[in-house]
Each structure stands twice: as C-alpha cells, then as structure tokens.
Design an enzyme around this catalytic site. Structure first.
Site, PDB file in Angstrom:
ATOM      1  N   ASP A 325       0.822  -1.205   0.000  1.00  0.00           N
ATOM      2  CA  ASP A 325       0.000   0.000   0.000  1.00  0.00           C
ATOM      3  C   ASP A 325       0.860   1.261   0.000  1.00  0.00           C
ATOM      4  O   ASP A 325       1.914   1.309   0.645  1.00  0.00           O
ATOM      5  CB  ASP A 325      -0.890  -0.026   1.248  1.00  0.00           C
ATOM      6  CG  ASP A 325      -1.930   1.064   1.267  1.00  0.00           C
ATOM      7  OD1 ASP A 325      -2.734   1.124   0.322  1.00  0.00           O
ATOM      8  OD2 ASP A 325      -1.938   1.868   2.225  1.00  0.00           O
ATOM      9  N   GLU A 354       1.532  -0.445  -5.009  1.00  0.00           N
ATOM     10  CA  GLU A 354       0.484   0.510  -5.380  1.00  0.00           C
ATOM     11  C   GLU A 354       1.167   1.793  -5.841  1.00  0.00           C
ATOM     12  O   GLU A 354       1.611   2.607  -5.041  1.00  0.00           O
ATOM     13  CB  GLU A 354      -0.438   0.815  -4.199  1.00  0.00           C
ATOM     14  CG  GLU A 354      -1.558   1.775  -4.589  1.00  0.00           C
ATOM     15  CD  GLU A 354      -2.258   2.444  -3.421  1.00  0.00           C
ATOM     16  OE1 GLU A 354      -3.339   3.022  -3.630  1.00  0.00           O
ATOM     17  OE2 GLU A 354      -1.725   2.411  -2.285  1.00  0.00           O
ATOM     18  N   ASP A 421     -10.613   1.800  -4.291  1.00  0.00           N
ATOM     19  CA  ASP A 421     -10.292   3.224  -4.275  1.00  0.00           C
ATOM     20  C   ASP A 421     -10.931   4.009  -5.416  1.00  0.00           C
ATOM     21  O   ASP A 421     -10.745   5.228  -5.504  1.00  0.00           O
ATOM     22  CB  ASP A 421      -8.768   3.421  -4.350  1.00  0.00           C
ATOM     23  CG  ASP A 421      -8.073   3.092  -3.038  1.00  0.00           C
ATOM     24  OD1 ASP A 421      -8.672   3.330  -1.973  1.00  0.00           O
ATOM     25  OD2 ASP A 421      -6.929   2.607  -3.075  1.00  0.00           O
TER      26      ASP A 421
END
Length: 565
Positions: A325, A354, A421
């Site tokens: 992340d 990410e 997201d």
C-alpha cells in the site's frame, strides 16, 4: 531522419535480457518516418570491429508519437556490442553512442558502439510461473460475505443490503471467504487479493495497530490459516494487502513516542517535528490528511528491519505475495531490502506495488515484480466506458505503457477495471453492461494478470469510496444471469496459452481496436468496436462473440477468434 526522436539506451526497456542468453533490443524513432529497413549490427564486443552479424528489426509498436523497432537476439558470446543501420528513402544512416551519422568507422567502433558488457543471468528479470494463468479477485473483507454468525457482532452498524457509509461495518469475515472459495473457483478465479486483515479500528483496516493479530471482526489467526489452507487445496494463490507506509496512532511504538517524546527509543521510527508528536496538530508525517495514520520512517534501518520481518512472517504463514500500500511514498532502500528478504523466504512470492503514476523505476528487477496498472485502467475508462478517445488513441496509449517496461514485467502487472479506491467501472459506463463486458474481455487478453473487484459478476454498481464498497448480494436477486454467463465465458479466455504467454500487438484499424496475442503455432485476435456497426469477418475458431452476426460487428461488439499460423 528525425534525429531528435531516435533513441536507444542499453540496460533499459530498450535493451534487456529475456533469459540467460537472449536479449531484446529496441530502437525508437519518430512514428512518421518512412523506413525501408532497420537492422541490428552486432557481435561479441572484442570482435565487433572485424566482423558483424546482421538481424532485421521489425516494427513492434507505435504510440502516436514514436515507433518502436525490435528484435530478439540469442547470444553465442555473452559479451555483446551493437549499433543500428537504418535505410530511409534510399539513404543509409548509422546510430551509435555518438548519435545518428551518415557513415560509421567500424575500425574505431570500440569507442562508441552500444554494449551489454556481459549478460549475467542473475540480472534477468524472471517471470513468476504461477502468474501466467492467474485471474485475481479482490475482496474488501467487511463487505464480501459473513460466515461466522456466532461471533460478537456488536460492532456491526449497518444491515447487509444497505448502502455503506465511510464508517459503517457490515460484518464480512474470513470464514465467509473460505465458504465461498468453491463458488469463486467455478467462475474462473484462481487467485485472491485480500485487503488488510489485521487489527485496526476501521472497516478497511489500513490503519493497523497490530501487524500480527487478525482483527476479531474478521476472525482469528486460525481462521486466516484455515482460509489459506483451503485456498491452496483448490490451487488458489492468496496475496495480502500490506501497509508499511503508515500505521495507526494507537500502534504501541507510536504510543510510546507520544508518551516519552524524544526520550522514546521509537521517536526516530517516525518523522516528528518537535519534542512530542501531537495528534491534534499532526506535527509528524502521516498518510494523506489522516493524522491518525503516522508515517513510518523507512529511512531508519531499525524500522526497515521491523517491517521486513513482518513481511517475511506473512509469507511463512502461507501468503503467496504482498500488495504494498502507498508504495511510492516509501524509500527505495526499504523495497530493495524487502525484496531480497521476501525472495529468500519464498522465491515465487509476488510483490506488487500501489503506484498510480510513473512506475518504471520500481520495475527493474530489484524492487517490485509489478504494480497496480492504473494507466491501463484509465485508458479502458476513456475508451470502453466513456468513449472519450478513439480506437487509435487507445492503441497508442496501451502501446506506450507496454513499451516502457520489460516484457516479463508487463506480464506481472495487476490489471483491473476498478478497485476499492475508484468508482465501479459500471458507473463509468453509465450502467451499460455491454461496455463493461467489452472492457472485461480486453482486460483478460491484455498482458498481465486480470484482477476482478468483488461483485463485478453481478454486476455491482457504485460511485467513489465508500460507495464502491457495497456488500455482495448473496441472494443473487440483483444478478443479471445473461451477463454472468458472458462474464464466465470471458474469464475462461485466460486459459488459452496465447493469453498467458503470447507476444502482443495492439493496433487500430478502420475504427476498431485489436489486441493480438501470438505464440509459435497459433494466434488469438480480439476485435472491439465501440462505435457504429462495421463489416467484419472473423477467421478460425470463435472463442467469444458479442453483438456480432457473422458479418457485422455492432456497437459495443466484440469477437475473439483463434487460428493456426
């Protein structure tokens, strides 16, 4: 020749090892050049001045600005030197480290030929074998399925079927996922991507307070091990969303810094301005504008050792990889050290970052295997969902993405239409399911690993966070059965060997987009029409058809066919 456009750089995406003895060499030129021939002149670097081999380079892609010529060379000698010979409108040019010239002095070539001084096999990026056929399914755990109905559910604040809010809890858990593995396998899923599972006072668990204890809302550590064992028994891989950029302000090390300030042994584990961290003022680095998520100082060797130890433990528990992340805000030093540790524990573990924007600097074999491919997602949104760009513009964008990374890396990118997201792809499509299906088909056939966000098979609608995180309808009352049949048919395309390891060509012809995947003996061609109906005749065995009558490819039409070559 446009000498401002021509470009090559050794040991980059323009010259890299495919395996222990094969190099891929790429030359970039202006797209509008009218070239009769592009040749690679090469030999062992100690004999190059005396004699040279010649290999014809072929046009492999164009992106609207540049054209790319490539060739794969199998080396007899691993010490490699080369230059380029270009014929344009009857005129010959040479391209070397000295640039573009109309003549070339081979006797002095050792000054300015390009070189791969020695092809060391350990430097070649290796594709993880199981990723070839991987079809991922991302699960936001609180919203997927509740399996344990005897747990303390006092934390649940919302009925399952209601639209969630940013802070609502719905009750999904690990047992729910385990119970649905058979269903997922039947639909064509063979890999899971789980959002965080460890202790955190949120429904998403990205603000972790304990990296080792499964959040009681989701179950126990035994439930986690049971899920991993059950998935592996079905041949499924499982990767975990890991949060090493930040933690929660209740994490014991940050709590110690709050209590003791500079006297805390963990003060330098965070990036604090002043003697004490103050949550109200937020006088420390933190994720986004979330003061309750202090950022780890990964410039600190002790922090790196702590977090990397956690990563290793996850793999020893049974996870098959990590999704990292907020990866682009963490130090490169951290990721290089993490990769070495992870690959020592489990050589075939998948490491995904990410990274929403430019990502090539992470993908040279010493940090990530791949990243979440947001640039592909945006192209799919603009072409398939919103019709903002033409087939030609879509082909240009997709080719640009492919040409910026090694082939092995492109094959390990996580490609998706939506995730936790972003708004649901169906929302971008204005609710048009046929547009969603065309994009899904392109997703499965594009190089890399397709990742399906849970509920896409219904299909589930939703806007931006938190609306994209709605609960799964296990009554299936909302499911479109005809759509679901096509969904499964599309996912099955990934079983084709061409879709796993075939070379890729992407182009636009007569207003349609084509994705071609090719191996030595067969070829799969996918044709997408997002505009008015067009005449089109497919060849070979039809693998998928949508809005096609054998002669005409209609609006939102797709055909996928396989032929021998």
């Amino acid at each position: 020749m446009n000498e401002y456009a021509i470009y090559h750089r050794p040991e980059s995406e323009f010259a890299y090892a495919l395996d222990a003895r094969t190099l891929r060499i790429v030359l970039r030129v202006a797209e509008n050049e009218r070239l009769q021939a592009v040749e690679l002149l090469y030999n062992n670097k100690y004999d190059f001045t005396k004699r040279r081999n010649t290999a014809a380079m072929k046009l492999c892609a164009s992106d609207g600005v540049f054209a790319y010529y490539g060739v794969d060379v199998t080396l007899a000698d691993l010490r490699f030197a080369y230059i380029f010979k270009i014929n344009e409108q009857g005129k010959t040019y040479y391209y070397s480290e000295s640039g573009l010239t109309e003549s070339y002095d081979f006797a002095l070539a050792y000054y300015d030929f390009f070189q791969f001084p020695f092809l060391n096999s350990s430097d070649a990026v290796k594709r993880i074998p199981w990723t070839e056929s991987a079809v991922f399914y991302q699960i936001f755990i609180d919203r997927f399925c509740r399996g344990n109905f005897t747990k303390n559910d006092g934390y649940v604040t919302q009925k399952w079927e209601k639209i969630p809010t940013a802070k609502s809890y719905c009750g999904g858990d690990l047992q729910g996922i385990t119970q649905k593995l058979g269903y997922l396998a039947e639909t064509g899923i063979n890999a899971l991507y789980l959002t965080p599972v460890f202790t955190a006072n949120s429904n998403h668990k990205y603000n972790i307070s304990s990296y080792t204890v499964v959040d009681p809302q989701f179950g126990s550590n035994d439930d986690l091990c049971g899920l991993l064992e059950a998935a592996h028994a079905r041949g499924m891989r499982v990767i975990l969303d890991t949060v090493f950029n930040h933690c929660d302000c209740t994490h014991k090390y940050f709590a110690d810094a709050i209590e003791k300030g500079r006297a805390s042994e963990y003060y330098d584990w965070f990036l604090i301005e002043g003697d004490f961290p103050d949550i109200e003022r937020g006088n420390y680095a933190h994720f986004a504008d979330c003061k309750y998520m202090p950022k780890w100082n990964t410039n600190n060797a002790h922090v790196r050792q702590y977090l990397i130890g956690i990563a290793a433990a996850y793999l020893q528990t049974g996870f098959d990889g990590l999704r990292l992340d907020v990866a682009d805000e963490v130090s490169h030093t951290m990721w290089r050290e993490l990769r070495e540790a992870v690959k020592t524990v489990k050589p075939d573990a998948l490491i995904l970052g990410e990274v929403w924007h430019e990502n090539t600097h992470y993908l040279r074999g010493n940090e990530f295997d791949g990243v979440m491919n947001y640039r592909v997602q945006k192209t799919f949104i603009d072409y398939f969902a919103c019709g903002k760009i033409t087939a030609k513009e879509a082909a240009n964008r997709l080719n640009r993405v492919l040409m910026q990374n090694f082939e092995q890396v492109n094959a390990m990118m996580l490609n998706f239409l939506d995730n936790h997201d972003t708004p649901r792809f169906l929302r971008f499509c204005g609710g048009e399911k046929e547009r969603l299906l065309t994009a899904l088909c392109a997703l499965v056939l594009f190089p890399g690993m397709p990742c399906i966000f849970y509920g896409t098979e219904l299909p589930l609608d939703g806007g931006g966070d938190p609306d994209c995180r709605r609960t799964f309808d296990w009554t299936f009352v909302s499911q479109d059965k005809a759509y679901f049949a096509r969904y499964k048919q599309i996912l099955a395309l990934k079983k084709e060997l061409c879709a796993q390891t075939g070379n890729t060509k992407i182009k636009a012809e007569n207003g349609v987009l084509k994705i071609v995947r090719e191996r030595t003996s067969e070829r799969i061609t996918a044709v997408f029409n997002m505009e008015t109906a067009r005449s089109f005749a497919g060849a070979g065995k039809m693998l998928y058809e949508q809005n096609y009558n054998g002669k005409t490819l209609g609006l939102n039409g797709v055909i996928v066919f396989k032929e021998k070559i």
